[in-house]
Motif scaffolding. Structure first.
Motif, PDB file in Angstrom:
ATOM      1  N   LEU A 170       0.827  -1.208   0.000  1.00 27.33           N
ATOM      2  CA  LEU A 170       0.000   0.000   0.000  1.00 27.33           C
ATOM      3  C   LEU A 170       0.858   1.255   0.000  1.00 27.33           C
ATOM      4  N   ASP A 171       1.998   1.211   0.701  1.00 28.20           N
ATOM      5  CA  ASP A 171       2.883   2.374   0.712  1.00 28.20           C
ATOM      6  C   ASP A 171       3.394   2.681  -0.693  1.00 28.20           C
ATOM      7  N   GLU A 209      -4.753  -0.470  -9.467  1.00 23.55           N
ATOM      8  CA  GLU A 209      -3.702   0.119  -8.647  1.00 23.55           C
ATOM      9  C   GLU A 209      -3.134   1.343  -9.352  1.00 23.55           C
ATOM     10  N   SER A 210      -2.406   2.152  -8.599  1.00 21.59           N
ATOM     11  CA  SER A 210      -1.980   3.450  -9.119  1.00 21.59           C
ATOM     12  C   SER A 210      -1.021   3.324 -10.302  1.00 21.59           C
ATOM     13  N   ASN A 254       1.974   1.803  -3.498  1.00 20.44           N
ATOM     14  CA  ASN A 254       0.822   2.262  -4.275  1.00 20.44           C
ATOM     15  C   ASN A 254       0.520   3.731  -3.995  1.00 20.44           C
ATOM     16  N   ASP A 255       0.577   4.115  -2.714  1.00 18.78           N
ATOM     17  CA  ASP A 255       0.239   5.487  -2.347  1.00 18.78           C
ATOM     18  C   ASP A 255       1.260   6.485  -2.887  1.00 18.78           C
ATOM     19  N   ARG A 256       2.533   6.087  -2.927  1.00 18.64           N
ATOM     20  CA  ARG A 256       3.547   6.985  -3.492  1.00 18.64           C
ATOM     21  C   ARG A 256       3.287   7.229  -4.975  1.00 18.64           C
ATOM     22  N   PHE A 302      -7.111   0.919  -2.263  1.00 21.09           N
ATOM     23  CA  PHE A 302      -6.056   1.402  -3.149  1.00 21.09           C
ATOM     24  C   PHE A 302      -6.396   2.787  -3.691  1.00 21.09           C
ATOM     25  N   TYR A 303      -5.646   3.772  -3.221  1.00 22.16           N
ATOM     26  CA  TYR A 303      -5.772   5.140  -3.719  1.00 22.16           C
ATOM     27  C   TYR A 303      -5.100   5.210  -5.078  1.00 22.16           C
ATOM     28  N   ALA A 361       0.400   6.884  -6.417  1.00 15.53           N
ATOM     29  CA  ALA A 361      -0.866   7.615  -6.508  1.00 15.53           C
ATOM     30  C   ALA A 361      -0.655   9.108  -6.306  1.00 15.53           C
ATOM     31  N   GLN A 362       0.257   9.465  -5.394  1.00 14.56           N
ATOM     32  CA  GLN A 362       0.542  10.881  -5.170  1.00 14.56           C
ATOM     33  C   GLN A 362       1.144  11.507  -6.424  1.00 14.56           C
TER      34      GLN A 362
END
Length: 227
Positions: free
Chosen positions: A11-12, A95-96, A14-16, A128-129, A18-19
């Motif tokens: 998730l970390d 996913e991002s 993915n979030d990076r 998932f962002y 996504a940002q």
């Protein structure tokens, strides 16, 4: 016994990514809607109705997520809108990094709104962002009024809730008042839109809400919307 939690690094990462997506989209002043639902709830039909309602006001593209096939993407393209198909090959969510590959194929300088049709799933799509501005979920009447009790997280994370196939309400034992109470208890700020592609009920109300979200994002000083 040692327990290794593999979800956090996944998730970390993915979030990076996504940002990074969010920053790109903010620069381009594009609003991204992540549309979530079960298989068969009416996501593609709702997207087509939304395109019809907003195509004169916004430049729209769609990213289609499915485990296999490009049936829905072909429907979107037939409506005259750019569509990118993502086949996850068994993964139950987008996913991002998948979204970034799709963005690289879209004419971002010529878009105002991207609608992402996530894979049909009421669980992991919420985790998932993608870099989106808002998540919205669709529940169809035939699925039953108890779904907010069984899958509360997707209702809690949604900025709005669409109840689709409302023309079938007389056929199914759907208690709308109970459904509304539960959704309001989980997410009191989320409006509920009743939609019927067959009758046209609620399409304009939903489209106007979305249009206001897009305009708010475009008029924000830095192009950033409400996430």
């Amino acid at each position: 016994m040692t327990h290794i939690d593999i979800s956090k690094p996944i998730l970390d990462k993915n979030d990076r990514l996504a940002q990074s997506n969010k920053e790109l989209l903010r620069e381009k002043k594009i609003f991204v809607l992540d549309l979530m639902a079960s298989p068969g709830a009416g996501k593609t039909t709702a997207i087509l109705a939304t395109i019809e309602a907003l195509k004169e006001r916004f430049r729209i593209a769609v990213i289609e997520g499915d485990i296999a096939s490009d049936v829905d993407a072909q429907k979107i393209k037939a409506a005259g809108v750019p569509a990118i198909q993502i086949n996850t090959g068994g993964v139950c969510h987008l996913e991002s990094d998948m979204i970034r590959h799709a963005l690289d194929q879209l004419p971002l300088d010529d878009l105002d709104l991207i609608i992402v049709e996530n894979v049909g799933n009421l669980v992991c799509t919420t985790e998932f962002y993608l870099g989106e501005n808002a998540k919205v979920m669709i529940l169809s009447v035939p699925e039953g009024d108890d779904k907010p009790l069984k899958y509360p997280t997707i209702f809690q994370t949604s900025k709005a809730v669409i109840l689709s196939k409302t023309d079938t309400m007389p056929v199914f034992d759907f208690d709308y008042e109970a459904f509304e109470r539960t959704v309001n208890s989980l997410n009191p700020k989320a409006p509920i839109f009743q939609l019927s592609a067959k009758t046209g009920e609620g399409i304009q109300q939903w489209a106007e809400w979305l249009a206001n979200q897009v305009k708010h994002a475009q008029n924000a000083p830095d192009g950033q919307s409400l996430h």
